[in-house]
Design a protein around this motif. Structure first.
Motif, PDB file in Angstrom:
ATOM      1  N   GLU A 533       0.849  -1.202   0.000  1.00  0.00           N
ATOM      2  CA  GLU A 533       0.000   0.000   0.000  1.00  0.00           C
ATOM      3  C   GLU A 533       0.878   1.243   0.000  1.00  0.00           C
ATOM      4  O   GLU A 533       1.993   1.237   0.532  1.00  0.00           O
ATOM      5  CB  GLU A 533      -0.874   0.042   1.258  1.00  0.00           C
ATOM      6  CG  GLU A 533      -1.899  -1.045   1.387  1.00  0.00           C
ATOM      7  CD  GLU A 533      -2.611  -0.986   2.731  1.00  0.00           C
ATOM      8  OE1 GLU A 533      -2.296  -0.069   3.530  1.00  0.00           O
ATOM      9  OE2 GLU A 533      -3.453  -1.846   2.993  1.00  0.00           O
ATOM     10  N   GLU A 538      -3.637   3.490  -1.064  1.00  0.00           N
ATOM     11  CA  GLU A 538      -3.731   2.954  -2.430  1.00  0.00           C
ATOM     12  C   GLU A 538      -3.116   1.555  -2.476  1.00  0.00           C
ATOM     13  O   GLU A 538      -1.981   1.346  -2.079  1.00  0.00           O
ATOM     14  CB  GLU A 538      -3.006   3.888  -3.388  1.00  0.00           C
ATOM     15  CG  GLU A 538      -3.022   3.436  -4.829  1.00  0.00           C
ATOM     16  CD  GLU A 538      -2.182   4.351  -5.706  1.00  0.00           C
ATOM     17  OE1 GLU A 538      -1.329   3.849  -6.458  1.00  0.00           O
ATOM     18  OE2 GLU A 538      -2.378   5.591  -5.612  1.00  0.00           O
ATOM     19  N   GLU A 539      -3.902   0.589  -2.978  1.00  0.00           N
ATOM     20  CA  GLU A 539      -3.488  -0.814  -2.937  1.00  0.00           C
ATOM     21  C   GLU A 539      -2.759  -1.226  -4.214  1.00  0.00           C
ATOM     22  O   GLU A 539      -3.038  -0.710  -5.297  1.00  0.00           O
ATOM     23  CB  GLU A 539      -4.729  -1.705  -2.750  1.00  0.00           C
ATOM     24  CG  GLU A 539      -5.512  -1.402  -1.485  1.00  0.00           C
ATOM     25  CD  GLU A 539      -6.911  -1.951  -1.536  1.00  0.00           C
ATOM     26  OE1 GLU A 539      -7.300  -2.631  -0.573  1.00  0.00           O
ATOM     27  OE2 GLU A 539      -7.613  -1.697  -2.538  1.00  0.00           O
ATOM     28  N   ARG A 540      -1.872  -2.204  -4.044  1.00  0.00           N
ATOM     29  CA  ARG A 540      -1.136  -2.749  -5.182  1.00  0.00           C
ATOM     30  C   ARG A 540      -0.977  -4.257  -5.000  1.00  0.00           C
ATOM     31  O   ARG A 540      -0.494  -4.722  -3.971  1.00  0.00           O
ATOM     32  CB  ARG A 540       0.237  -2.078  -5.287  1.00  0.00           C
ATOM     33  CG  ARG A 540       1.166  -2.702  -6.316  1.00  0.00           C
ATOM     34  CD  ARG A 540       2.439  -1.883  -6.492  1.00  0.00           C
ATOM     35  NE  ARG A 540       2.158  -0.616  -7.150  1.00  0.00           N
ATOM     36  CZ  ARG A 540       2.957  -0.038  -8.056  1.00  0.00           C
ATOM     37  NH1 ARG A 540       4.088  -0.618  -8.393  1.00  0.00           N
ATOM     38  NH2 ARG A 540       2.637   1.113  -8.597  1.00  0.00           N
ATOM     39  N   LYS A 566      -5.820  -3.001  -9.959  1.00  0.00           N
ATOM     40  CA  LYS A 566      -4.783  -2.752  -8.952  1.00  0.00           C
ATOM     41  C   LYS A 566      -3.606  -3.714  -9.092  1.00  0.00           C
ATOM     42  O   LYS A 566      -2.740  -3.773  -8.222  1.00  0.00           O
ATOM     43  CB  LYS A 566      -5.386  -2.905  -7.546  1.00  0.00           C
ATOM     44  CG  LYS A 566      -6.593  -2.006  -7.297  1.00  0.00           C
ATOM     45  CD  LYS A 566      -7.267  -2.352  -5.983  1.00  0.00           C
ATOM     46  CE  LYS A 566      -8.557  -1.567  -5.783  1.00  0.00           C
ATOM     47  NZ  LYS A 566      -9.250  -1.968  -4.541  1.00  0.00           N
TER      48      LYS A 566
END
Length: 590
Positions: A533, A538-540, A566
């Motif tokens: 994150e 924001e996620e990855r 993502k």
């Protein structure tokens, strides 16, 4: 009970309660037209006769009939199906009835069927009462709600019988009678919820970030939706069911099922039509085409057929060709976590792989869906040693410890709630006893005084029984791991994934250098390999590959549907990340 898929055909044992001996004798005559033998217990039976009837029920017959008086002091944990042919006038007797089968030693889910006359005024009241009590039971997590409601009804309406009488006699006021009952129970519901809330231990502060990451883990680890259709199709075709492909194989169609299959699953009736149509791909779901999942009758049917087939065989060790990055010796183990009552709390399959260098690594179950098995399967002579047993015990212990930690918190809260609840009932009963004693002119209240004294003794017994159950539930243990099968995997050379564990330090260093935190590594060959994150949440999701031209398969893309925007591809070479690219649907954005 008597259908082709009924309880008796499934070898279930059934306990039937009724209020009166006359009704019990009537039921006995009717049931003996269908079964050869029935056990029964009534209040006039001696303890020796009751024990004899219990053993008859345990060993020789499937049905036991009992009255409330007869149901006292017997334990029937080997039975988990109960029918209330009629409802007792005090709801706390329902709890006492359930206590015959829902106690220490019961290893199965308990089913209780309450029979209520349709289209009658008393039936309308009873249905609403049972629905309300079930709702309260779900909120409070305890069968004790029946005790509480019994007390409330006696306080407000003298008895359930009086409430029914009012519903029948005041024909124009049925809605008012039900509304008054619901208002009374709702007030008691809120009182009990408040009581439970007051006794809760200090909760951990709600952490939305942790909750979000837990949800993300579930997304990554869930079984791909396409797998349900693939498995169901495979099993049905093995059973000679014609499954047709439409829309280039994306939608499956069954024109008709064999009669033996139709008869075995009554739920299929609601899917009747010209054909059964289903899919494993979301975009093809419609009113006419069902998205197959674990609850769909077609899938349940397939699992039932597969279970019967697998019961006839045992698994060994096999050499198979599969899309894996390197040769692996895989062992699959089943572990079960139970509490002191024998109830299973967790059931897991652990997938471990031994690499050529002797290292043992954990595989995510998704590895089974990530590639393709090829038909040249060779059965090998199985050797007795379990290559991965030490690692299995380590993984199993971690799962057991986590279950125990979660269970401890829940049971501590339940224990505090039960203590407070019983104390509340005890205090109320003492207040009534004192009132009846003070107003006991010419011994008019003798029966009430005796009733309150008996209730105090009953409360002590119930409290001790409940506390004993909680003590047993706190005792968490692990059954010995059981090896299911061994697979020697020979790679096809088509897989472009890499083993996550080899790049743990590399990815963590890269993510931290780029301002990302909360880095998590998944087991090898999972749906994705890593998660991270940014500071703003924001996620990855990260997939590792050693091929600059890597493109996930069509099936992999379908499985990534919920998180596709993502997902990032990281290309690794010589323990370095040389490229990253984002994915949106099937287009790579550089």
């Amino acid at each position: 009970m008597f259908g082709t898929n009924g309880l008796l055909q499934q070898n279930e044992k059934i306990l039937i309660f009724t209020e009166s001996t006359d009704t019990l004798n009537y039921l006995e005559r009717k049931l003996l037209e269908h079964v050869p033998k029935i056990a029964k217990i009534v209040g006039s039976f001696s303890m020796d006769e009751r024990r004899r009837q219990v053993e008859l029920f345990r060993n020789e017959c499937q049905i036991m009939l009992a009255t409330d008086a007869g149901g006292e002091s017997i334990n029937l944990q080997f039975c988990n199906q109960m029918i209330n042919y009629d409802i007792p006038w005090n709801p706390n007797k329902l709890e006492q009835r359930m206590g015959r089968i829902h106690r220490i030693g019961q290893k199965n889910e308990v089913f209780v069927f309450n029979l209520v006359a349709q289209n009658t005024r008393e039936g309308s009241v009873m249905i609403r009462l049972l629905e309300k009590m079930e709702h309260m039971k779900e909120d409070l997590g305890s069968d004790l709600v029946y005790d509480f409601i019994g007390e409330v009804l006696e306080d407000k309406f003298d008895s359930l019988a009086d409430l029914m009488q009012e519903a029948i006699l005041n024909r124009e006021r049925l809605d008012d009678v039900i509304a008054n009952m619901e208002k009374t129970l709702s007030e008691e519901h809120q009182k009990l919820l408040k009581l439970m809330q007051e006794e809760r231990m200090v909760e951990d502060p709600l952490n939305l970030s942790i909750l979000k990451r837990e949800q993300n883990d579930l997304t990554v680890k869930r079984i791909p939706i396409r797998a349900y259709t693939d498995l169901a199709t495979y099993i049905l075709e093995k059973k000679k069911v014609r499954v047709y492909d439409t829309n280039d194989g994306k939608v499956k169609r069954i024109e008709r099922l064999p009669k033996f299959i139709r008869d075995s699953l009554p739920e299929l009736a609601r899917y009747q039509g010209e054909s059964y149509r289903f899919t494993g791909i979301r975009e093809y779901e419609s009113e006419e085409v069902a998205l197959l999942n674990s609850d769909h009758p077609i899938f349940k049917l397939s699992m039932d057929l597969m279970k019967k087939e697998n019961e006839k065989r045992s698994w060994g060790r096999y050499l198979v060709t599969y899309d894996v990055p390197e040769p692996l010796m895989v062992e699959v183990y089943n572990i079960s976590i139970v509490d002191g009552t024998g109830k299973e709390l967790e059931n897991h399959f652990i997938h471990l792989a031994k690499r050529e260098n002797g290292e043992i690594i954990a595989l995510d179950p998704y590895w089974l869906f990530a590639g393709h098995f090829y038909e040249n399967v060779i059965e090998l002579s199985d050797h007795a040693s379990n290559e991965c047993m030490g690692n299995v015990l380590k993984h199993s212990s971690l799962i057991r410890d986590q279950v125990q930690a979660n269970r401890q918190k829940q049971l501590d809260k339940l224990l505090a709630f039960l203590e407070k609840s019983f104390n509340e009932q005890y205090r109320n009963t003492l207040e009534k006893l004192e009132k009846y004693q003070q107003e006991n002119i010419d011994n008019r209240n003798s029966a009430l005084i005796n009733q309150m004294n008996a209730h105090l003794i009953d409360l002590d017994m119930k409290k001790e029984e409940r506390l004993n159950i909680i003590r047993c539930q706190k005792n968490i243990s692990m059954k010995p791991p059981k090896k299911i099968l061994s697979l020697q995997l020979a790679p096809t050379g088509r897989s472009k994934r890499v083993m996550t564990i080899d790049y743990k330090d590399v990815v963590e260093k890269y993510e931290k250098a780029n301002g990302r935190i909360n880095i998590k590594m998944f087991d090898c060959l999972a749906l994705v390999d890593f998660y991270s994150e940014r500071f703003n949440g924001e996620e990855r999701y990260i997939i590792l590959t050693n091929d600059p031209n890597y493109m996930p398969s069509e099936e992999h893309l379908e499985d990534l549907e919920d998180i596709l925007k993502k997902v990032y591809i990281y290309v690794v070479q010589d323990c370095e990340i040389i490229e990253e690219r984002a994915m949106k649907k099937e287009i790579f954005v550089f």
